[in-house]
Design a protein around this motif. Sequence first.
Motif, short mmCIF file in Angstrom:
data_model
loop_
_atom_site.label_atom_id
_atom_site.label_comp_id
_atom_site.label_asym_id
_atom_site.label_seq_id
_atom_site.Cartn_x
_atom_site.Cartn_y
_atom_site.Cartn_z
N PRO A 197 0.79 -1.24 0.00
CA PRO A 197 0.00 0.00 0.00
C PRO A 197 0.82 1.28 0.00
O PRO A 197 0.36 2.30 -0.52
CB PRO A 197 -0.82 -0.12 1.31
CG PRO A 197 0.01 -1.02 2.17
CD PRO A 197 0.66 -1.99 1.26
N SER A 198 2.01 1.25 0.58
CA SER A 198 2.79 2.49 0.68
C SER A 198 4.00 2.49 -0.24
O SER A 198 4.89 3.32 -0.09
CB SER A 198 3.27 2.68 2.13
OG SER A 198 2.17 2.73 3.02
N LEU A 199 4.03 1.58 -1.19
CA LEU A 199 5.20 1.43 -2.04
C LEU A 199 5.18 2.45 -3.17
O LEU A 199 4.98 2.12 -4.33
CB LEU A 199 5.24 0.01 -2.60
CG LEU A 199 6.63 -0.60 -2.82
CD1 LEU A 199 7.50 -0.47 -1.59
CD2 LEU A 199 6.50 -2.04 -3.21
N LYS A 200 5.40 3.70 -2.83
CA LYS A 200 5.29 4.78 -3.79
C LYS A 200 6.51 4.91 -4.69
O LYS A 200 6.43 5.42 -5.80
CB LYS A 200 5.07 6.12 -3.07
CG LYS A 200 3.85 6.11 -2.15
CD LYS A 200 2.56 5.87 -2.90
CE LYS A 200 1.36 5.96 -1.97
NZ LYS A 200 0.10 5.64 -2.64
N LYS A 201 7.67 4.42 -4.24
CA LYS A 201 8.91 4.63 -4.98
C LYS A 201 9.41 3.36 -5.66
O LYS A 201 10.54 3.32 -6.12
CB LYS A 201 9.99 5.18 -4.04
CG LYS A 201 9.65 6.53 -3.44
CD LYS A 201 10.76 7.03 -2.54
CE LYS A 201 10.41 8.38 -1.94
NZ LYS A 201 11.48 8.88 -1.06
N PHE A 202 8.59 2.34 -5.68
CA PHE A 202 9.00 1.07 -6.28
C PHE A 202 9.13 1.26 -7.79
O PHE A 202 8.15 1.44 -8.49
CB PHE A 202 7.95 0.01 -5.96
CG PHE A 202 8.31 -1.37 -6.40
CD1 PHE A 202 9.57 -1.87 -6.19
CD2 PHE A 202 7.38 -2.16 -7.03
CE1 PHE A 202 9.90 -3.15 -6.59
CE2 PHE A 202 7.69 -3.44 -7.43
CZ PHE A 202 8.96 -3.93 -7.21
N LYS A 203 10.37 1.25 -8.31
CA LYS A 203 10.61 1.63 -9.69
C LYS A 203 10.98 0.46 -10.59
O LYS A 203 10.67 0.49 -11.78
CB LYS A 203 11.73 2.69 -9.75
CG LYS A 203 11.36 4.01 -9.09
CD LYS A 203 12.48 5.02 -9.26
CE LYS A 203 12.08 6.36 -8.63
NZ LYS A 203 13.14 7.37 -8.79
#
Length: 459
Positions: A197-203
Amino acid sequence: MCCLVTLLVSDGFLIPVFLGRVSYVRIQGMESTDDQGMDSGIDWISVLPTEILHNILSLVRIRTVVRMRRLSMRWRQVCEALQFICLTRREFQHWKAEKFARFINNLLLLGARVDLHTFQLCWYGPSPLDYNDVRMWVGYAAKHNVKVLDVVLEAYNQDFLPRCVFISPFLQELNLQFGEASHGHVGFVLPHKINLPSLKKFKKLTLSEVEVSQLSLDQIIACSPGLEDLNFINCARYFKLIDSKVLKSLMLDGFIDRDDGFTIAAPHLIHFECLGCPLEYICWRERPSLESAHIDTCGPTFDDQSDFTGILSCAKTLTLLNFQGSDVKAMLEKQLPTCSVFENLETLEIGDWCLTDNFNIVLRFMQLSPRLKKLTLVQRQLPKEANGARIDAMPINEMALQCPLLETVIIRCSKDDGEIHIMVNAMVANGVSMEKINVKFYEDMVEKVVGEIISLRHE
């Protein structure tokens, strides 16, 4: 003021460390030529900020880091709070798996309760690691909020990893490569429930020898709004759609396909790499603006359902090859005669079939590429049926080539390839000067690489 410091560590490495913006640096006694300043007993390295010391240790071999614990109490505290754990086979190439496992277990036992930035585990060789150890180490990294998790194994005979890996809100980069599955084993399987849910920077996500279902893929994409780089290597495909509005790079390498195809819906894709996946299996729901593409497939046919030349029309760099197949050839023969101009194309690598079977495709590409600067023609193996074949040296449609910016034409082939001179003559007949043509033989290229390796080993 910025400061660049070079530190000599115990392995004899010189490491440049950028200290960033500092307001005042006092190096007492260092300007003196006598022994008083040098023997003052002050440990100038140890007084550096902890963040800088971790930056230093990230560049040092892990076995050296363990030895550096003995230097002082300060270094012991820093080494036990290590944020970069990089365990590569190169550093442990003469170790057996049991000794390697004991080293890691002791290392993790000494570790303090700190968040990890990177956990890298790379192991290949005759003795595989125990899967229980692997699961424990990966679980340790996930529980310590690791940001970069990189696991590369030659063999992993289990179909799961700790669930905490796939619910971590801290991962920014994930690379899972498990080598070939053993006989009778299906390989690693992504869990059906993935909650990030908080994985905003998973590139970046790289999966190798993994079974990928539609549900797990959808969950990864939905819960990773920053996922820009997606790589599948020898994966078993159980999905029909790759749907992402932010994906920028997609690689399909050695895909294990089912009989039916799949669709790509990635309008912002700028790089596409397809190695071993038949083109007829791929459909495009939305046309991306690709800047580069590398296609080297093995499909026997092409059904002309996908507008591949339209997908590639904006690219600056293109590599189009056929490895034991003919689908790229069939696609270009059907679509090039009516496709639009490649306005941005500057670098083109094309090969195998086109050099002896249908050289007009190369000429057509050159006609449609007014900005072309570099052309590479690849002949990996001359087909027996092509021996004695003639290449039409006349410009197609009685049109001259429109490549005013062309700087070089590189031809890669074997020394025993007796047909290459025909292709050179064809290029010259179509307006390319002999000075721009450079023939490179694979035998010479291999000899050069071997020489460089030997030289590096001596150094």
